[in-house]
Design a protein around this motif. Structure first.
Motif, PDB file in Angstrom:
ATOM      1  N   UNK A   2     -19.067  -8.896  20.624  1.00 27.14           N
ATOM      2  CA  UNK A   2     -20.474  -9.023  20.995  1.00 27.14           C
ATOM      3  C   UNK A   2     -21.385  -8.426  19.930  1.00 27.14           C
ATOM      4  N   UNK A   3     -20.977  -7.326  19.341  1.00 31.43           N
ATOM      5  CA  UNK A   3     -21.787  -6.707  18.288  1.00 31.43           C
ATOM      6  C   UNK A   3     -21.920  -7.660  17.101  1.00 31.43           C
ATOM      7  N   UNK A   4     -20.835  -8.313  16.716  1.00 35.28           N
ATOM      8  CA  UNK A   4     -20.897  -9.275  15.614  1.00 35.28           C
ATOM      9  C   UNK A   4     -21.804 -10.449  15.975  1.00 35.28           C
ATOM     10  N   UNK A   5     -21.753 -10.882  17.226  1.00 32.22           N
ATOM     11  CA  UNK A   5     -22.619 -11.967  17.674  1.00 32.22           C
ATOM     12  C   UNK A   5     -24.079 -11.547  17.591  1.00 32.22           C
ATOM     13  N   UNK A   6     -24.390 -10.351  18.089  1.00 34.41           N
ATOM     14  CA  UNK A   6     -25.770  -9.865  18.029  1.00 34.41           C
ATOM     15  C   UNK A   6     -26.222  -9.630  16.596  1.00 34.41           C
ATOM     16  N   UNK A   7     -25.325  -9.230  15.735  1.00 31.88           N
ATOM     17  CA  UNK A   7     -25.667  -9.032  14.324  1.00 31.88           C
ATOM     18  C   UNK A   7     -26.058 -10.354  13.685  1.00 31.88           C
ATOM     19  N   UNK A  13     -30.348 -10.324  21.505  1.00 30.14           N
ATOM     20  CA  UNK A  13     -30.362  -8.907  21.887  1.00 30.14           C
ATOM     21  C   UNK A  13     -31.304  -8.621  23.052  1.00 30.14           C
ATOM     22  N   UNK A  14     -32.559  -9.080  23.024  1.00 32.13           N
ATOM     23  CA  UNK A  14     -33.448  -8.751  24.152  1.00 32.13           C
ATOM     24  C   UNK A  14     -32.945  -9.269  25.504  1.00 32.13           C
ATOM     25  N   UNK A  42     -21.189  -1.139  17.465  1.00 31.09           N
ATOM     26  CA  UNK A  42     -22.161  -1.887  18.267  1.00 31.09           C
ATOM     27  C   UNK A  42     -23.472  -1.113  18.402  1.00 31.09           C
ATOM     28  N   UNK A  43     -23.388   0.200  18.569  1.00 31.98           N
ATOM     29  CA  UNK A  43     -24.616   1.007  18.631  1.00 31.98           C
ATOM     30  C   UNK A  43     -25.378   0.937  17.315  1.00 31.98           C
ATOM     31  N   UNK A  44     -24.657   0.916  16.217  1.00 29.68           N
ATOM     32  CA  UNK A  44     -25.303   0.779  14.914  1.00 29.68           C
ATOM     33  C   UNK A  44     -26.012  -0.552  14.760  1.00 29.68           C
ATOM     34  N   UNK A  45     -25.385  -1.605  15.250  1.00 27.32           N
ATOM     35  CA  UNK A  45     -26.011  -2.934  15.208  1.00 27.32           C
ATOM     36  C   UNK A  45     -27.266  -2.939  16.072  1.00 27.32           C
ATOM     37  N   UNK A  50     -32.570  -3.889  17.323  1.00 25.14           N
ATOM     38  CA  UNK A  50     -33.225  -3.996  18.630  1.00 25.14           C
ATOM     39  C   UNK A  50     -34.588  -3.328  18.716  1.00 25.14           C
ATOM     40  N   UNK A  51     -35.026  -2.650  17.677  1.00 28.03           N
ATOM     41  CA  UNK A  51     -36.379  -2.088  17.651  1.00 28.03           C
ATOM     42  C   UNK A  51     -36.692  -1.192  18.828  1.00 28.03           C
ATOM     43  N   UNK A  52     -37.835  -1.449  19.463  1.00 29.53           N
ATOM     44  CA  UNK A  52     -38.309  -0.577  20.541  1.00 29.53           C
ATOM     45  C   UNK A  52     -37.387  -0.562  21.750  1.00 29.53           C
ATOM     46  N   UNK A  53     -36.583  -1.593  21.913  1.00 25.60           N
ATOM     47  CA  UNK A  53     -35.673  -1.617  23.065  1.00 25.60           C
ATOM     48  C   UNK A  53     -34.740  -0.406  23.048  1.00 25.60           C
ATOM     49  N   UNK A  54     -34.198  -0.088  21.901  1.00 22.47           N
ATOM     50  CA  UNK A  54     -33.288   1.054  21.806  1.00 22.47           C
ATOM     51  C   UNK A  54     -34.058   2.365  21.679  1.00 22.47           C
ATOM     52  N   UNK A  55     -35.277   2.288  21.202  1.00 23.30           N
ATOM     53  CA  UNK A  55     -36.078   3.482  20.970  1.00 23.30           C
ATOM     54  C   UNK A  55     -36.167   4.428  22.145  1.00 23.30           C
ATOM     55  N   UNK A  56     -36.151   3.905  23.330  1.00 27.21           N
ATOM     56  CA  UNK A  56     -36.242   4.750  24.528  1.00 27.21           C
ATOM     57  C   UNK A  56     -34.879   5.263  25.005  1.00 27.21           C
ATOM     58  N   UNK A  57     -33.829   4.946  24.259  1.00 24.64           N
ATOM     59  CA  UNK A  57     -32.473   5.356  24.631  1.00 24.64           C
ATOM     60  C   UNK A  57     -31.773   6.133  23.518  1.00 24.64           C
ATOM     61  N   UNK A  58     -32.531   6.701  22.623  1.00 26.44           N
ATOM     62  CA  UNK A  58     -31.945   7.394  21.469  1.00 26.44           C
ATOM     63  C   UNK A  58     -31.099   8.590  21.900  1.00 26.44           C
ATOM     64  N   UNK A  59     -31.609   9.406  22.781  1.00 24.84           N
ATOM     65  CA  UNK A  59     -30.872  10.612  23.178  1.00 24.84           C
ATOM     66  C   UNK A  59     -29.510  10.288  23.795  1.00 24.84           C
ATOM     67  N   UNK A  60     -29.420   9.360  24.749  1.00 25.21           N
ATOM     68  CA  UNK A  60     -28.085   9.013  25.266  1.00 25.21           C
ATOM     69  C   UNK A  60     -27.160   8.447  24.189  1.00 25.21           C
ATOM     70  N   UNK A  61     -27.715   7.719  23.234  1.00 24.46           N
ATOM     71  CA  UNK A  61     -26.883   7.177  22.140  1.00 24.46           C
ATOM     72  C   UNK A  61     -26.351   8.301  21.264  1.00 24.46           C
ATOM     73  N   UNK A  62     -27.206   9.268  20.938  1.00 21.78           N
ATOM     74  CA  UNK A  62     -26.761  10.407  20.126  1.00 21.78           C
ATOM     75  C   UNK A  62     -25.679  11.207  20.853  1.00 21.78           C
TER      76      UNK A  62
END
Length: 184
Positions: A2-7, A13-14, A42-45, A50-62
């Protein structure tokens, strides 16, 4: 997969972002290095596309990346996790503790488990150097070794020649000017 597909198809992605991120976060709590490698990639992709979509989830990703790094035993998984951290720093510099994470990233390069990920971290180092060279300078020896690895290691087989040309210019214009004892 899925990550390769989204890349390759960032328009998807949205549509699937929320579900995909939940899958990644749920699967980040394992000691399976192979799974951790794929989840972090996949998180790196997502960080890159994904821009602002991931922006609100940075802490859980870290937190997920930290958990996976601590649980992984294979070097290629650790390399992918550090590379994903690097992408978060690159694309979300205001939301990520860059000054805290820089030593962690740069002290762990060049990558040997997944040498093609050296491209990601070297791109970041080159970009960071153009913006704030004083932040990169303490790690110039590791950056230099990574640049050389990208150019001469045959295992860096997925790194485009165009990027290798940029690395050569960076070595000539920046690294050579630092006059590191390493280069003597």
């Amino acid at each position: 997969c899925l990550a390769e597909t989204f890349n390759a198809c960032t328009a998807g992605i949205p549509v699937y972002f929320k579900d995909f991120l939940q899958i990644l976060l749920k699967n980040s709590k394992t000691d399976d290095s192979s799974l951790n490698r794929n989840v972090s990639y996949a998180m790196g992709i997502l960080a890159q596309h994904s821009g602002v979509l991931l922006g609100q989830h940075i802490q859980p990703c870290l937190e997920a990346l930290n958990t996976m790094y601590a649980a992984s035993t294979e070097q290629d998984a650790k390399d992918n996790i550090i590379s994903a951290s690097c992408r978060l720093m690159q694309y979300y510099p205001q939301q990520v503790p860059v000054d805290t994470m820089l030593p962690f990233v740069f002290q762990n390069i060049p990558f040997s488990g997944d040498p093609n990920e050296n491209e990601t971290v070297l791109r970041y180092a080159m970009n960071m150097h153009s913006l704030a060279p004083e932040k990169v300078f303490p790690f110039m020896q590791q950056v230099t070794m990574t640049a050389l690895k990208v150019l001469v290691d045959e295992k860096c087989d997925e790194i485009p020649e165009s990027f290798k040309f940029e690395v050569g210019k960076f070595i000539k214009g920046v690294i050579m000017a630092t006059q590191l004892p390493l280069l003597q």
